[in-house]
Motif scaffolding. Structure first.
Motif, PDB file in Angstrom:
ATOM      1  N   GLY A 306      41.016 -46.606  26.501  1.00 44.95           N
ATOM      2  CA  GLY A 306      41.977 -46.511  26.534  1.00 44.95           C
ATOM      3  C   GLY A 306      42.421 -45.299  26.331  1.00 44.95           C
ATOM      4  O   GLY A 306      42.217 -44.352  26.341  1.00 44.95           O
ATOM      5  N   ALA A 307      44.190 -45.686  25.757  1.00 39.63           N
ATOM      6  CA  ALA A 307      44.680 -44.582  26.204  1.00 39.63           C
ATOM      7  C   ALA A 307      45.100 -44.151  24.222  1.00 39.63           C
ATOM      8  O   ALA A 307      44.726 -44.974  23.361  1.00 39.63           O
ATOM      9  CB  ALA A 307      46.563 -45.038  26.697  1.00 39.63           C
ATOM     10  N   VAL A 308      45.607 -43.798  23.882  1.00 35.98           N
ATOM     11  CA  VAL A 308      45.773 -42.823  22.310  1.00 35.98           C
ATOM     12  C   VAL A 308      46.703 -44.157  21.215  1.00 35.98           C
ATOM     13  O   VAL A 308      47.301 -44.998  22.180  1.00 35.98           O
ATOM     14  CB  VAL A 308      46.751 -42.102  21.607  1.00 35.98           C
ATOM     15  N   CYS A 309      46.390 -44.803  20.535  1.00 36.48           N
ATOM     16  CA  CYS A 309      46.727 -45.749  19.832  1.00 36.48           C
ATOM     17  C   CYS A 309      48.078 -45.357  19.643  1.00 36.48           C
ATOM     18  O   CYS A 309      48.588 -44.532  18.972  1.00 36.48           O
ATOM     19  CB  CYS A 309      46.132 -45.884  18.316  1.00 36.48           C
ATOM     20  N   GLN A 310      49.521 -46.562  20.081  1.00 31.02           N
ATOM     21  CA  GLN A 310      50.823 -45.852  18.931  1.00 31.02           C
ATOM     22  C   GLN A 310      50.518 -46.588  18.177  1.00 31.02           C
ATOM     23  O   GLN A 310      50.730 -47.953  17.836  1.00 31.02           O
ATOM     24  CB  GLN A 310      51.851 -46.674  20.305  1.00 31.02           C
ATOM     25  N   VAL A 311      51.308 -46.600  16.934  1.00 32.75           N
ATOM     26  CA  VAL A 311      51.239 -46.463  16.082  1.00 32.75           C
ATOM     27  C   VAL A 311      53.328 -47.901  15.491  1.00 32.75           C
ATOM     28  O   VAL A 311      53.993 -46.698  16.614  1.00 32.75           O
ATOM     29  CB  VAL A 311      51.835 -45.827  14.717  1.00 32.75           C
ATOM     30  N   GLU A 312      53.290 -48.979  15.879  1.00 33.78           N
ATOM     31  CA  GLU A 312      54.381 -49.549  15.507  1.00 33.78           C
ATOM     32  C   GLU A 312      55.286 -49.786  14.352  1.00 33.78           C
ATOM     33  O   GLU A 312      54.227 -49.525  13.527  1.00 33.78           O
ATOM     34  CB  GLU A 312      53.996 -50.739  16.143  1.00 33.78           C
ATOM     35  N   GLN A 313      56.450 -49.625  14.114  1.00 32.04           N
ATOM     36  CA  GLN A 313      56.988 -49.447  12.856  1.00 32.04           C
ATOM     37  C   GLN A 313      56.761 -51.254  12.739  1.00 32.04           C
ATOM     38  O   GLN A 313      56.321 -52.443  12.806  1.00 32.04           O
ATOM     39  CB  GLN A 313      58.020 -50.380  13.334  1.00 32.04           C
ATOM     40  N   GLN A 314      56.122 -50.519  10.884  1.00 31.08           N
ATOM     41  CA  GLN A 314      56.468 -51.658   9.935  1.00 31.08           C
ATOM     42  C   GLN A 314      56.628 -51.921   8.276  1.00 31.08           C
ATOM     43  O   GLN A 314      57.381 -50.783   8.727  1.00 31.08           O
ATOM     44  CB  GLN A 314      54.843 -52.071   9.953  1.00 31.08           C
ATOM     45  N   THR A 315      57.094 -53.691   8.228  1.00 30.84           N
ATOM     46  CA  THR A 315      57.369 -53.354   6.864  1.00 30.84           C
ATOM     47  C   THR A 315      56.244 -53.110   6.108  1.00 30.84           C
ATOM     48  O   THR A 315      56.226 -54.449   5.802  1.00 30.84           O
ATOM     49  CB  THR A 315      58.743 -54.270   6.832  1.00 30.84           C
ATOM     50  N   ALA A 316      56.511 -53.005   4.885  1.00 30.94           N
ATOM     51  CA  ALA A 316      55.501 -53.237   3.344  1.00 30.94           C
ATOM     52  C   ALA A 316      56.651 -53.429   2.250  1.00 30.94           C
ATOM     53  O   ALA A 316      58.281 -52.738   1.523  1.00 30.94           O
ATOM     54  CB  ALA A 316      54.476 -52.323   3.469  1.00 30.94           C
TER      55      ALA A 316
END
Length: 572
Positions: A306-316
C-alpha cells in the motif's frame, strides 16, 4: 534463564574446575574425549559434564555432508528413581520387567512437561505418564530416546506409557525439531520478530505457535510485555506464523494506525490490545533467513503493497467541564506523541507522550517541552479533543530553554473548535494560586489546584553522556507532590490565562536502571520572543554569550571581591 537443555543426562564429578573452563574436553583413562565441561559450583567443587554420544552422531553427519535429523514429540521427560515412579502409580509387574531387562537400572523416564497442541499432547500423553517402551523397545535412558526419535522424523512411533497402574498405548507423529526452531526473523521499525521457539514454548508450557517479539522496541512498544510477547493478530488478521504476520503488515500503508492483539508468555489467557503505527519510512522491512551452506543470514527486503496513509479532514468535539477555569483551557490543550527511530544525542528513550498548548490556532503552532520532543529526527503526532490524531512537524527547538514549538495543518481539524490560548506577559511569584492541567497515563485530562512555593534560578546536573539540558533560566516549584505525576502540563490562573508550562527533564539513570526526572514550572512569557517571529512566518533569532551562569550567595560574592556598592544594590 529461559534457555537450557533437557531430555539429556549429565555426568557429575568433583573436578574443582575454574571459571572459563566451560567447553573443555573430559578425557577417559584411554585418552578419548567422552564429555564436555558444561557447568560447576565452586562452593561444592561440583562439576557437570555433557556426554558426547549424540554430539558424536551430529559430528559424523556433518563430516559426511548429511543433514542432522532431530526428532521430537514436544514432551520433556525427567529421570525419576523407582521409589518416585511407584508413588505415582507404577505397577510392580512393570518394575519387575524393567529390572529384568537391565538389573543395574534404578529409575524410569516420566513426562514432566507436555506442550499443548504438540504431537505428544495430540496423541494423549499427559504429565506424570511413565514411559515404558517405544516401538516395543524398553526405553529408560535419554540416549535411547534420542536415537529412536532422531531416526523417526516424519514417521509414527508406538509409545507405551503407564498411568495409575494401567498401560496405555499411543501412536505419535515424530516432528522435525528444525521445523519448530526459528531460522528466520523479521526486522522492521526497530522491532525484531520470529516464530516462537521450541525452547521458549517448553519453558512456559505453551503451544509452539505464534509470532514472538524478540525485541520490543520502535513501532511495537507493547506494554505489559512481561517475559515475552506473542502477537495474535494485526489489524484483525490472525498471525499464527511469521508468514501470516508478513502478509498482514505488508498490506498496511505506511503511517497507518492499526490494532495489535498480543499476549504475554507469563499468562497466555490474558490478551492485550495496542494501537501501533506502521513504520516503513525510517527503516525497511527485512526478512533474514539462515543459510546453513554459507553460514550467513540472507536478507530479503519486503516492499509495502500500500501507499502512504493519507490523513483526511475530520471534526471532533471537546469534552465540557463544570469548572469555568478548566472549560476555558480545554480547547487549547493537546496530547503530544513523539517517536524517535534511533537513540541519538544520548536521549535514553524512543517514545515520549505529554501535554502541549495551542499558541496559534490559525497557524497550528503548539508549544511543548523538549523532554517530549528533544530533537527533530522522529515522528510527531498530536491528538486533539482526545479523539483525532494528526501529524505535525518540529518548527523550533529552543537552545537554552526546555521548550519546543511544533506546527500542524489547521485544515485537518475541520470545524473542531480549537482555540489560541491566552498567554500571560509576566512571570509567576511565590504564593500565586494556579491550576495544573495535564493528560495522565490513562489519556484523560486532570486539573489540580496548586500554589507557587519557590521561584529561583534553575540548575540541572550535567549528564554523562552529555545531552541537552536547560541553562540560564528561572523556574518555580509547586506546593503539591501530585504535580510530579505528570511529565508535562499547562498552568493557568483562576481566569484561565496561561501563566506557565509544567515541564520535566530526564536525568541520568539511578542504580536500578530507572531514569529520574526533574519537574518544574517555566513562565510562559519566556516563549514570547520566539513565538512572535514564528507567528509572522520568520525564524527566531536569539543572541547568547555562550556562557552558562549559576548563582552564589552574597557571602561568597564578598570573598570573590564584589564591590560593596553592588552588594547594597542587590540587598535593596
Amino acid at each position: 534463564m529461559t534457555y537450557n537443555d533437557f531430555n539429556t543426562f549429565y555426568l557429575q564429578a568433583a573436578a574443582s574446575s575454574s571459571g572459563g573452563s566451560s567447553g573443555s574436553p573430559v578425557i577417559d583413562i584411554h585418552g578419548s574425549a567422552i564429555a564436555l565441561q558444561a557447568a560447576g559450583r565452586n562452593e561444592g567443587a561440583t562439576d557437570f559434564f555433557l556426554p558426547l554420544d549424540r554430539v558424536k552422531r551430529a559430528l559424523e553427519l556433518v563430516q559426511a555432508g548429511k543433514p542432522v535429523d532431530r526428532g521430537d514429540i514436544q514432551v520433556q521427560f525427567m529421570y525419576e528413581p523407582f521409589d518416585y515412579v511407584r508413588r505415582i502409580g507404577l505397577s510392580p509387574e512393570t518394575e519387575a520387567q524393567i529390572r529384568v531387562h537391565d538389573p543395574d537400572e534404578i529409575g524410569m523416564l516420566v513426562a514432566e512437561t507436555v506442550l499443548p497442541e504438540g504431537p505428544g499432547d495430540t496423541a494423549g500423553l499427559i504429565t506424570g505418564d511413565v514411559l515404558v517402551s517405544i516401538n516395543d523397545e524398553i526405553v529408560t535412558k535419554f540416549a535411547d530416546l534420542d536415537e529412536i526419535l532422531d531416526s523417526s522424523v516424519g514417521e509414527q512411533i508406538k509409545v507405551v506409557v503407564e498411568r495409575d497402574g494401567h498401560r496405555i498405548q499411543h501412536v505419535i507423529d515424530v516432528q522435525d525439531v528444525h521445523a519448530i526452531t526459528p531460522d528466520r526473523f523479521v526486522e522492521m521499525g526497530g522491532a525484531v520478530l520470529h516464530n516462537l521457539s521450541y525452547q521458549l514454548a517448553r519453558y512456559y508450557c505453551v503451544p509452539a505457535l505464534g509470532v514472538f517479539v524478540a525485541q520490543v522496541w520502535g513501532m511495537l512498544p507493547l506494554e505489559d510485555a512481561g517475559e515475552g510477547v506473542v502477537i495474535k493478530s494485526v489489524d484483525g488478521h490472525d498471525t499464527p506464523t511469521l508468514d501470516d504476520f508478513i502478509l498482514a503488515i505488508q498490506a498496511i500503508p505506511d503511517r497507518t494506525r492499526v490494532p495489535v492483539v498480543y499476549y504475554s508468555l507469563n499468562d497466555i489467557d490474558e490478551e492485550y490490545v495496542h494501537i501501533v503505527e506502521n513504520e516503513r519510512h525510517w527503516t525497511d522491512m527485512n526478512v533474514y533467513t539462515r543459510n546453513d551452506e554459507t553460514g550467513v543470514w540472507d536478507c530479503k527486503k519486503i516492499d509495502p503493497l500500500g501507499a502512504v496513509c493519507q490523513v483526511e479532514q475530520q471534526t471532533a468535539r471537546f469534552a465540557t467541564s463544570v469548572n469555568p477555569t478548566v472549560q476555558a483551557i480545554i480547547p487549547s490543550l493537546i496530547q503530544v506523541h513523539f517517536y524517535m527511530p534511533w537513540m541519538i544525542n544520548a536521549f535514553p528513550v524512543c517514545r515520549r507522550t505529554g501535554t502541549g498548548l495551542i499558541v496559534d490556532a490559525d497557524r497550528g503552532l503548539v508549544v511543548i517541552s523538549r523532554s517530549i520532543v528533544p530533537f527533530e529526527l522522529g515522528d510527531l503526532s498530536l491528538t486533539v479533543a482526545e479523539s483525532l490524531t494528526i501529524p505535525a512537524t518540529v518548527r523550533y527547538l529552543h537552545p537554552t530553554l526546555n521548550i519546543a514549538i511544533a506546527q500542524y495543518d489547521p485544515t485537518l481539524l475541520g470545524k473542531t473548535p480549537v482555540r489560541t490560548a491566552q498567554l500571560a506577559t509576566k512571570g509567576n511569584s511565590e504564593g500565586d494560586q494556579l491550576m495544573l492541567h495535564a493528560y495522565n497515563d490513562g489519556k484523560g485530562l486532570v486539573s489540580i489546584r496548586a500554589m507557587v512555593s519557590t521561584v529561583g534560578p534553575m540548575s540541572i546536573t550535567k549528564h554523562s553522556p552529555p545531552r541537552f539540558r536547560s541553562i540560564n533560566a528561572d523556574w518555580f516549584k509547586l506546593d503539591t507532590r501530585a504535580a510530579q505525576k505528570y511529565n508535562t502540563g499547562v498552568l493557568t490562573d483562576m481566569d484561565g490565562v496561561v501563566s506557565g508550562l509544567w515541564v520535566s527533564y530526564i536525568d541520568d539513570m539511578d542504580d536500578e536502571g530507572t531514569n529520574n526526572e526533574y519537574f518544574y514550572g517555566l513562565d510562559v512569557c519566556k516563549i514570547l520572543p520566539v513565538l512572535e517571529p514564528l507567528r509572522n512566518g520568520d525564524h527566531p533569532r536569539l543572541r547568547t554569550l555562550g556562557v552558562e551562569l549559576s548563582t552564589i550567595s552574597l557571602a561568597e560574592a564578598r570573598h570573590l571581591g564584589l564591590d560593596r556598592s553592588w552588594i547594597d544594590r542587590i540587598e535593596q
